[in-house]
Enzyme design. Structure first.
Site, mmCIF file in Angstrom:
data_model
loop_
_atom_site.group_PDB
_atom_site.id
_atom_site.type_symbol
_atom_site.label_atom_id
_atom_site.label_comp_id
_atom_site.label_asym_id
_atom_site.label_seq_id
_atom_site.Cartn_x
_atom_site.Cartn_y
_atom_site.Cartn_z
ATOM 1 N N LYS A 53 20.737 -39.890 -51.634
ATOM 2 C CA LYS A 53 21.862 -39.300 -50.646
ATOM 3 C C LYS A 53 23.425 -39.779 -51.575
ATOM 4 O O LYS A 53 23.439 -40.323 -52.091
ATOM 5 C CB LYS A 53 22.050 -40.317 -49.435
ATOM 6 C CG LYS A 53 22.627 -39.867 -48.323
ATOM 7 C CD LYS A 53 22.767 -40.869 -47.182
ATOM 8 C CE LYS A 53 23.536 -40.372 -45.942
ATOM 9 N NZ LYS A 53 23.445 -41.230 -44.853
ATOM 10 N N SER A 68 23.433 -39.157 -40.483
ATOM 11 C CA SER A 68 24.048 -38.277 -41.266
ATOM 12 C C SER A 68 23.220 -37.774 -42.648
ATOM 13 O O SER A 68 23.684 -36.974 -43.543
ATOM 14 C CB SER A 68 25.425 -39.028 -41.903
ATOM 15 O OG SER A 68 24.675 -40.141 -42.496
ATOM 16 N N SER A 114 21.233 -43.174 -39.200
ATOM 17 C CA SER A 114 21.311 -42.100 -39.969
ATOM 18 C C SER A 114 20.172 -42.146 -40.980
ATOM 19 O O SER A 114 20.059 -40.932 -41.896
ATOM 20 C CB SER A 114 22.501 -42.093 -41.066
ATOM 21 O OG SER A 114 23.831 -42.012 -40.187
#
Length: 503
Positions: free
Chosen positions: A82, A157, A181
């Site tokens: 990420k 997210s 997330s």
């Protein structure tokens, strides 16, 4: 196996095949890079691909394995990271235009551990800007799409990491979880995501959103895969003042025990306030949750109902605490030290212009809200009161865990919604995290794994497991047991049922 087949294998299977000489890391890595090249255009899971670096790592692993050197279990298995984690030599943007093109001068602790585990890093995955969002629609570089239905969100997210797994672009991924997330994207993409105990994985080098809530964690397509990655990521770090000075929990051993599908003596608590009894949960999500509970009962678990009344206020408290901490953390993006700089005739005007252009609407909204909550005359009324609610949530968890070993709920109230459906309605977007936020307020570990497809739309629904702090291994035991029961019917991970993505 063909190269296409290898992209659909589990990380555990890849690791075993590499050790047995059935496949090389270069072959695995190239297969995933080819897959990314074929289908990531419409999915947009990645912001940056590092083909050269990934293949260089893979070649070095193959050479060392051929020379008979002892290697870590996951050496040679590719991974996606990420874009919230800093990576030396690779762009790190946190999904924001204000950091476009920034090249960090160092690695995050988790990035370093991934490199030490000799895992080829395929690239950096898309995310809501500074991890503010539940749909990855708030990325400064455009939304990621759900491989199950390209018109729908992949969660947020960390939608990029989850979508990369569901689209078979990577077998493993790193995520971050501030209010869900990792778990929420896992739920809506039919994958597995784990938020470890707060402090169980170092946050050093993770671009901060809300420092008292943020936690990095593993993402995979199976419980065992996330267990293997968790043990690579976890452990004490002197660079992180919140890092726990204790060994990594025995995630892999717990998953092996759970896969035997014997839960005799285990007490599972259903959180009344998160069970969907009072409405607000999609019928198909509730149905799959109830069916999963019956499977757990069938393996010998005792299921009881527990009440956590303060959870009613958890969402409101979270959306005061998070913006407040974000307002402070994002003050460093001032056009002076790094990142975007919009030149004006004074430092103050340069700063204002840079932040106006570099930050998106959701980030600006939360900065304004947080700054207001922390301002003179309002601190006690808002931030102080939210912290009191946080204490009540922690007490509710403590009381609940006196009655049971783990708590369970649906991970999200609905299956993935359509892109654009809620982007202009912040309150509707925030409600998507209603079941995941309490764990972050309390710092306890949580897992989401697939419960099946909701009958009304054929899209994934998630099952959430929560455990007491430091008891992450319980997630893997219960999760592996439920997964073993479900996948016996499915014939493998749920993602195998996803429609093929075409460019």
């Amino acid at each position: 196996m063909t190269t296409t087949d290898w992209t659909r294998a589990t990380a555990a299977r890849m690791a075993d095949a590499l050790a047995a000489g059935e496949v090389t890391s270069v072959e695995l890595t190239q297969a995933h890079l080819d897959r990314i090249g074929q289908i990531d255009g419409p999915v947009h899971a990645f912001l940056h691909i590092d083909a050269e670096g990934a293949l260089a790592t893979a070649r070095a692993v193959d050479e060392d394995r051929a020379a008979g050197k002892e290697l870590p279990r996951l050496a040679g298995v590719p991974i996606a990271v990420k874009d919230v984690l800093v990576t030396q030599g690779l762009p790190t943007t946190a999904g924001s235009r204000i950091l476009e093109g920034w090249m960090p001068p160092y690695d995050a602790t988790v990035t370093r551990k991934i490199r030490e585990a000799r895992m080829p890093i395929l690239g950096k995955t898309n995310m809501d800007e500074f991890a503010m969002g539940s749909s990855t629609e708030h990325s400064g570089y455009g939304p990621t799409r759900n491989p199950w239905d390209l018109d729908r969100i992949p969660g947020g997210s960390g939608g990029g990491s989850a979508a990369a797994l569901a689209a078979f672009e990577a077998p493993l991924a790193i995520g971050s979880d501030t209010g869900g997330s990792i778990r929420q994207p896992a739920s809506v993409t039919g994958t597995v995501g784990v938020k470890p105990t707060y402090g169980g994985v170092s946050r050093f080098g993770a671009i901060a959103l809300a420092s008292s809530l943020d936690q990095l964690g593993p993402c995979g397509r199976t419980v065992m895969d996330t267990a293997l990655l968790h043990e690579v990521m976890g452990g004490h770090d002197v660079n992180d003042a919140t890092s726990l000075p204790e060994p990594v929990p025995g995630c892999v051993d717990a998953a092996l025990v759970g896969a035997r599908m014997d839960l005799t003596g285990v007490r599972i608590g259903v959180v009344k306030e998160l069970s969907g009894v009072d409405g607000g949960f999609q019928d198909g999500v509730k149905q799959r949750f109830d069916e999963s509970l019956e499977r757990l009962r069938g393996m010998g678990a005792e299921v009881v109902e527990v009440s956590c009344p303060s959870f009613e206020y958890a969402l409101a408290a979270y959306y005061v605490i998070l913006p407040s901490e974000a307002s402070s953390n994002l003050a460093k993006f001032d056009s002076v030290r790094f990142g975007l700089r919009v030149e004006k005739d004074t430092v103050e005007k340069t700063m204002l212009a840079t932040r106006a252009e570099g930050f998106g609407d959701e980030v600006k909204r939360r900065i304004i809200l947080g700054t207001y909550a922390l301002s003179a005359g309002y601190y006690d009324a808002y931030y102080g009161s939210a912290q009191k609610v946080r204490t009540l949530v922690q007490r509710d968890f403590a009381a609940a865990f006196e009655q049971c070993d783990v708590l369970v709920s649906p991970t999200t109230p609905t299956t993935p919604f359509k892109i654009g459906e809620r982007v202009d309605d912040p309150m509707a977007m925030y409600l998507n995290d209603i079941a995941t936020i309490p764990a972050n307020l309390a710092g306890i570990p949580g897992m989401s794994l697939p419960a099946g497809l909701a009958p009304e739309d054929g899209l994934p629904a998630g099952f959430q497991i929560l455990a007491p702090a430091h008891e992450d291994a319980r997630l893997y035991r219960i999760g592996a047991a439920l997964e073993a029961s479900l996948t016996a019917d499915w014939g493998g991970p749920l993602t195998a049922q996803a429609p093929e993505v075409t460019a």
